[in-house]
Scaffold this active site. Structure first.
Site, short mmCIF file in Angstrom:
data_model
loop_
_atom_site.label_atom_id
_atom_site.label_comp_id
_atom_site.label_asym_id
_atom_site.label_seq_id
_atom_site.Cartn_x
_atom_site.Cartn_y
_atom_site.Cartn_z
N GLU A 3 0.83 -1.21 0.00
CA GLU A 3 0.00 0.00 0.00
C GLU A 3 0.86 1.26 0.00
O GLU A 3 0.59 2.21 -0.73
CB GLU A 3 -0.91 0.05 1.23
CG GLU A 3 -1.86 -1.10 1.36
CD GLU A 3 -1.32 -2.20 2.29
OE1 GLU A 3 -0.19 -2.67 2.08
OE2 GLU A 3 -2.04 -2.58 3.22
N CYS A 30 -0.58 1.63 7.25
CA CYS A 30 -1.10 1.82 5.89
C CYS A 30 -2.47 2.50 5.91
O CYS A 30 -2.76 3.33 5.06
CB CYS A 30 -1.15 0.48 5.16
SG CYS A 30 0.50 -0.18 4.82
#
Length: 150
Positions: free
Chosen positions: A56, A87
């Site tokens: 991510e 994330c």
């Protein structure tokens, strides 16, 4: 392309990550207006010796650089595993429009589990979230990877 095509791309990145000995998580950032895939990656924490090199984080950085904008308001993120707290916070800071994720992560997740980052009063931006997309495939990939490690 549709949502399942983008998630299939993320799953392909997860498979490539597993082949490199990384935890098999893949991610894709898509411009929601044009449908253009802006970035794709799998985990690279081992390869880069970087604990922040989650799939991510890599695709958010690449998409922001490509658009020359730290805010990805018209973009969607597809990722094979529920994002961790780090994330999830980056997703909020990037102001991604929507998050699609595959497998749920009861131990390390930060969206539907753990700190539930988007539900905190300190969270300034909350994307739309669709969890469980292609969950069976994403979960099977993770289970196989960890079983093979043992």
């Amino acid at each position: 392309m549709d949502q399942f095509t983008y998630m299939a791309m993320a799953l392909k990145e997860a498979e490539k990550a597993a082949d490199r000995g990384e935890v098999p998580v893949g991610a894709v950032v898509v411009d929601a207006v044009s449908g253009e895939v802006l970035a794709w990656a799998g985990n690279c924490t081992e390869e880069k010796n970087d604990p922040t090199a989650h799939a991510e984080m890599l695709v958010i950085r690449e998409a922001a650089a490509k658009l020359q904008n730290p805010r990805l308001e018209n973009c969607d993120l597809y990722v094979t595993l529920e994002p961790c707290p780090m994330c999830a916070t980056a997703i909020s800071f990037a102001r991604l429009r929507r998050l699609y994720f595959g497998a749920y992560d009861a131990k390390g997740g930060g969206v539907d589990h753990g700190p539930r980052v988007f539900e905190q009063s300190s969270c300034h931006y909350r994307p739309e979230v669709v969890g469980g997309m292609e969950e069976t495939s994403a979960s099977a990939l993770l289970k196989k990877f960890f079983k093979d490690l043992r």
